[in-house]
Design a protein around this motif. Structure first.
Motif, PDB file in Angstrom:
ATOM      1  N   GLY A  91      -5.160  10.384  10.406  1.00  0.00           N
ATOM      2  CA  GLY A  91      -4.831  10.437   8.992  1.00  0.00           C
ATOM      3  C   GLY A  91      -4.023   9.258   8.492  1.00  0.00           C
ATOM      4  N   ASP A  92      -3.965   8.167   9.275  1.00  0.00           N
ATOM      5  CA  ASP A  92      -3.189   7.002   8.847  1.00  0.00           C
ATOM      6  C   ASP A  92      -4.066   5.794   8.514  1.00  0.00           C
ATOM      7  OD1 ASP A  92      -3.910   6.653  11.506  1.00  0.00           O
ATOM      8  OD2 ASP A  92      -2.053   5.623  12.048  1.00  0.00           O
ATOM      9  N   ILE A  93      -5.379   6.002   8.468  1.00  0.00           N
ATOM     10  CA  ILE A  93      -6.318   4.923   8.172  1.00  0.00           C
ATOM     11  C   ILE A  93      -7.166   5.330   6.979  1.00  0.00           C
ATOM     12  CG2 ILE A  93      -8.306   3.624   9.042  1.00  0.00           C
ATOM     13  CD1 ILE A  93      -7.093   3.939  11.856  1.00  0.00           C
ATOM     14  N   LEU A  94      -7.319   4.408   6.035  1.00  0.00           N
ATOM     15  CA  LEU A  94      -8.115   4.677   4.849  1.00  0.00           C
ATOM     16  C   LEU A  94      -9.589   4.802   5.220  1.00  0.00           C
ATOM     17  CD1 LEU A  94      -7.895   4.882   1.719  1.00  0.00           C
ATOM     18  CD2 LEU A  94      -8.587   2.486   1.682  1.00  0.00           C
ATOM     19  N   PRO A  95     -10.235   5.896   4.807  1.00  0.00           N
ATOM     20  CA  PRO A  95     -11.671   6.060   5.079  1.00  0.00           C
ATOM     21  C   PRO A  95     -12.491   5.258   4.067  1.00  0.00           C
ATOM     22  CG  PRO A  95     -10.835   7.994   3.948  1.00  0.00           C
ATOM     23  CD  PRO A  95      -9.651   7.081   4.175  1.00  0.00           C
ATOM     24  N   GLY A  96     -12.491   3.937   4.226  1.00  0.00           N
ATOM     25  CA  GLY A  96     -13.116   3.049   3.261  1.00  0.00           C
ATOM     26  C   GLY A  96     -14.630   3.193   3.162  1.00  0.00           C
ATOM     27  N   VAL A  97     -15.135   2.951   1.961  1.00  0.00           N
ATOM     28  CA  VAL A  97     -16.576   2.985   1.712  1.00  0.00           C
ATOM     29  C   VAL A  97     -17.263   1.859   2.489  1.00  0.00           C
ATOM     30  CG1 VAL A  97     -18.362   2.703  -0.062  1.00  0.00           C
ATOM     31  CG2 VAL A  97     -16.333   4.092  -0.526  1.00  0.00           C
ATOM     32  N   THR A  98     -16.659   0.678   2.503  1.00  0.00           N
ATOM     33  CA  THR A  98     -17.252  -0.447   3.244  1.00  0.00           C
ATOM     34  C   THR A  98     -17.270  -0.137   4.734  1.00  0.00           C
ATOM     35  OG1 THR A  98     -16.420  -1.936   1.533  1.00  0.00           O
ATOM     36  CG2 THR A  98     -17.186  -2.946   3.577  1.00  0.00           C
ATOM     37  N   GLY A 158      -1.391   7.355   4.472  1.00  0.00           N
ATOM     38  CA  GLY A 158      -2.162   6.221   4.963  1.00  0.00           C
ATOM     39  C   GLY A 158      -3.656   6.329   4.746  1.00  0.00           C
ATOM     40  N   ALA A 159      -4.174   7.535   4.635  1.00  0.00           N
ATOM     41  CA  ALA A 159      -5.607   7.726   4.433  1.00  0.00           C
ATOM     42  C   ALA A 159      -5.966   7.856   2.958  1.00  0.00           C
ATOM     43  CB  ALA A 159      -6.079   8.974   5.190  1.00  0.00           C
ATOM     44  N   SER A 160      -5.006   7.573   2.064  1.00  0.00           N
ATOM     45  CA  SER A 160      -5.240   7.683   0.625  1.00  0.00           C
ATOM     46  C   SER A 160      -5.135   6.313  -0.028  1.00  0.00           C
ATOM     47  CB  SER A 160      -4.200   8.608  -0.012  1.00  0.00           C
ATOM     48  OG  SER A 160      -4.263   9.885   0.570  1.00  0.00           O
ATOM     49  N   LYS A 161      -5.939   6.108  -1.061  1.00  0.00           N
ATOM     50  CA  LYS A 161      -5.915   4.839  -1.784  1.00  0.00           C
ATOM     51  C   LYS A 161      -4.831   4.932  -2.856  1.00  0.00           C
ATOM     52  CE  LYS A 161      -8.839   1.160  -2.835  1.00  0.00           C
ATOM     53  NZ  LYS A 161      -9.261   0.302  -1.773  1.00  0.00           N
ATOM     54  N   VAL A 162      -3.596   4.635  -2.455  1.00  0.00           N
ATOM     55  CA  VAL A 162      -2.457   4.677  -3.365  1.00  0.00           C
ATOM     56  C   VAL A 162      -1.611   3.415  -3.179  1.00  0.00           C
ATOM     57  CG1 VAL A 162      -2.335   7.197  -3.458  1.00  0.00           C
ATOM     58  CG2 VAL A 162      -1.039   5.981  -1.732  1.00  0.00           C
ATOM     59  N   GLY A 163      -0.899   3.053  -4.226  1.00  0.00           N
ATOM     60  CA  GLY A 163      -0.100   1.841  -4.198  1.00  0.00           C
ATOM     61  C   GLY A 163       0.906   1.780  -3.070  1.00  0.00           C
ATOM     62  N   GLY A 164       1.432   2.932  -2.681  1.00  0.00           N
ATOM     63  CA  GLY A 164       2.417   2.967  -1.602  1.00  0.00           C
ATOM     64  C   GLY A 164       1.893   2.426  -0.288  1.00  0.00           C
ATOM     65  N   ASN A 165       0.600   2.499  -0.082  1.00  0.00           N
ATOM     66  CA  ASN A 165       0.018   1.952   1.145  1.00  0.00           C
ATOM     67  C   ASN A 165       0.025   0.428   1.151  1.00  0.00           C
ATOM     68  OD1 ASN A 165      -0.534   4.255   2.591  1.00  0.00           O
ATOM     69  ND2 ASN A 165      -2.477   4.583   1.551  1.00  0.00           N
ATOM     70  N   TYR A 166       0.029  -0.162  -0.014  1.00  0.00           N
ATOM     71  CA  TYR A 166      -0.015  -1.614  -0.110  1.00  0.00           C
ATOM     72  C   TYR A 166       1.377  -2.212  -0.255  1.00  0.00           C
ATOM     73  CZ  TYR A 166      -4.819  -0.300  -0.786  1.00  0.00           C
ATOM     74  OH  TYR A 166      -6.051   0.268  -0.610  1.00  0.00           O
ATOM     75  N   ALA A 167       2.265  -1.512  -0.941  1.00  0.00           N
ATOM     76  CA  ALA A 167       3.614  -2.024  -1.164  1.00  0.00           C
ATOM     77  C   ALA A 167       4.341  -2.300   0.151  1.00  0.00           C
ATOM     78  CB  ALA A 167       4.409  -1.037  -2.024  1.00  0.00           C
ATOM     79  N   ALA A 168       4.167  -1.422   1.111  1.00  0.00           N
ATOM     80  CA  ALA A 168       4.862  -1.576   2.396  1.00  0.00           C
ATOM     81  C   ALA A 168       4.366  -2.764   3.202  1.00  0.00           C
ATOM     82  CB  ALA A 168       4.716  -0.294   3.214  1.00  0.00           C
ATOM     83  N   THR A 169       3.234  -3.336   2.810  1.00  0.00           N
ATOM     84  CA  THR A 169       2.671  -4.461   3.556  1.00  0.00           C
ATOM     85  C   THR A 169       3.150  -5.808   3.023  1.00  0.00           C
ATOM     86  OG1 THR A 169       0.686  -4.724   2.180  1.00  0.00           O
ATOM     87  CG2 THR A 169       0.580  -3.103   3.962  1.00  0.00           C
ATOM     88  N   MET A 170       3.792  -5.818   1.868  1.00  0.00           N
ATOM     89  CA  MET A 170       4.107  -7.090   1.202  1.00  0.00           C
ATOM     90  C   MET A 170       5.146  -7.935   1.955  1.00  0.00           C
ATOM     91  SD  MET A 170       3.854  -5.838  -2.705  1.00  0.00           S
ATOM     92  CE  MET A 170       3.109  -7.223  -3.537  1.00  0.00           C
ATOM     93  N   LYS A 171       6.250  -7.346   2.358  1.00  0.00           N
ATOM     94  CA  LYS A 171       7.277  -8.119   3.055  1.00  0.00           C
ATOM     95  C   LYS A 171       6.778  -8.623   4.412  1.00  0.00           C
ATOM     96  CE  LYS A 171      11.957  -8.200   4.786  1.00  0.00           C
ATOM     97  NZ  LYS A 171      13.123  -7.440   5.188  1.00  0.00           N
ATOM     98  N   PRO A 172       6.216  -7.750   5.264  1.00  0.00           N
ATOM     99  CA  PRO A 172       5.718  -8.281   6.540  1.00  0.00           C
ATOM    100  C   PRO A 172       4.573  -9.278   6.350  1.00  0.00           C
ATOM    101  CG  PRO A 172       5.394  -5.895   6.413  1.00  0.00           C
ATOM    102  CD  PRO A 172       6.139  -6.300   5.197  1.00  0.00           C
ATOM    103  N   ALA A 202       1.672   2.921   8.011  1.00  0.00           N
ATOM    104  CA  ALA A 202       1.374   4.320   7.694  1.00  0.00           C
ATOM    105  C   ALA A 202       1.705   5.186   8.903  1.00  0.00           C
ATOM    106  CB  ALA A 202      -0.087   4.476   7.311  1.00  0.00           C
ATOM    107  N   TRP A 203       1.921   6.456   8.649  1.00  0.00           N
ATOM    108  CA  TRP A 203       2.298   7.408   9.683  1.00  0.00           C
ATOM    109  C   TRP A 203       1.361   8.607   9.607  1.00  0.00           C
ATOM    110  CZ3 TRP A 203       5.679   6.323  13.395  1.00  0.00           C
ATOM    111  CH2 TRP A 203       6.087   7.347  14.244  1.00  0.00           C
ATOM    112  N   PRO A 204       0.965   9.168  10.750  1.00  0.00           N
ATOM    113  CA  PRO A 204       0.121  10.367  10.710  1.00  0.00           C
ATOM    114  C   PRO A 204       0.741  11.455   9.833  1.00  0.00           C
ATOM    115  CG  PRO A 204       0.294   9.539  12.949  1.00  0.00           C
ATOM    116  CD  PRO A 204       1.274   8.749  12.116  1.00  0.00           C
ATOM    117  N   GLY A 205      -0.089  12.062   9.001  1.00  0.00           N
ATOM    118  CA  GLY A 205       0.392  13.101   8.103  1.00  0.00           C
ATOM    119  C   GLY A 205       0.939  12.557   6.800  1.00  0.00           C
ATOM    120  N   GLY A 206       1.026  11.224   6.682  1.00  0.00           N
ATOM    121  CA  GLY A 206       1.515  10.608   5.450  1.00  0.00           C
ATOM    122  C   GLY A 206       0.367  10.320   4.498  1.00  0.00           C
TER     123      GLY A 206
END
Length: 177
Positions: A76-83, A10-24, A4-8
């Motif tokens: 703004g690049d980290i999800l503000p998780g409930v946990t 990354g702080a939202s719960k959307v599929g795009g945040n997870y898709a980019a993690t699959m290959k690495p 994730a990148w600041p201003g992107g």
């Protein structure tokens, strides 16, 4: 790789945040690791682990006690998780150590491990609750972490106890149906 990148988003719960993690993530799995510890910038600031928030329990350098560190949400690049929020609230309520939101770099984590001050580390998220980190590969070195740490065990028991109604949580956390 960059999660994730600041201003992107990354702080939202959307599929795009997870898709980019699959290959690495698959590359890490082939190398014998279960997750990616995501770093950002030249200082190698820790952001998240896999798709979870990350926490480090450290002994302070000056010997004045322990602190539980999680990266701040300010870029703004980290999800503000409930946990994540629940862990910060609970540990602050317990008052046994400081729970802080501050930047933490991998060089700092490595130094703390080498000095015997890295007590434990874990990821936290809705599905996993808390998951211990036992090893971090950084710049060709495996940094061993005590797992499963006492705080990780306690948080898992406490959070799941609240979720299942076995432990009374802070006011407003649960509603009896």
């Amino acid at each position: 790789y960059v999660r994730a990148w600041p201003g992107g988003i990354g702080a939202s719960k959307v599929g795009g945040n997870y898709a980019a993690t699959m290959k690495p993530g698959a590359e890490a799995n082939r190398a014998g690791y279960q997750q990616i510890l995501w770093l950002f910038g030249e200082d190698r600031e820790v952001t998240e682990v896999g798709s979870m928030n990350v926490f480090f329990m450290l002994e302070r350098e000056d010997g004045s006690g322990r602190e539980l560190v999680t990266p701040p949400l300010s870029r703004g690049d980290i999800l503000p998780g409930v946990t994540r929020r629940s862990i910060l609230d609970l540990t602050q309520e317990w008052g046994e150590f400081d729970a802080v939101e501050r930047s933490i770099t991998m060089p700092e984590v490595r130094r703390a491990a080498h000095e015997g001050r890295l007590v434990e580390a874990f990821g936290a998220g809705t599905a996993a609750v808390v998951t211990p980190i036992s090893c971090i590969r950084f710049e060709g070195e495996d940094i061993e972490v005590k797992a499963t740490g006492e705080l990780t065990k306690r948080l898992f028991a406490h959070l799941t106890g609240i979720q299942y109604g076995k432990i009374k949580g802070p006011d407003g956390w649960s509603v009896k149906l």
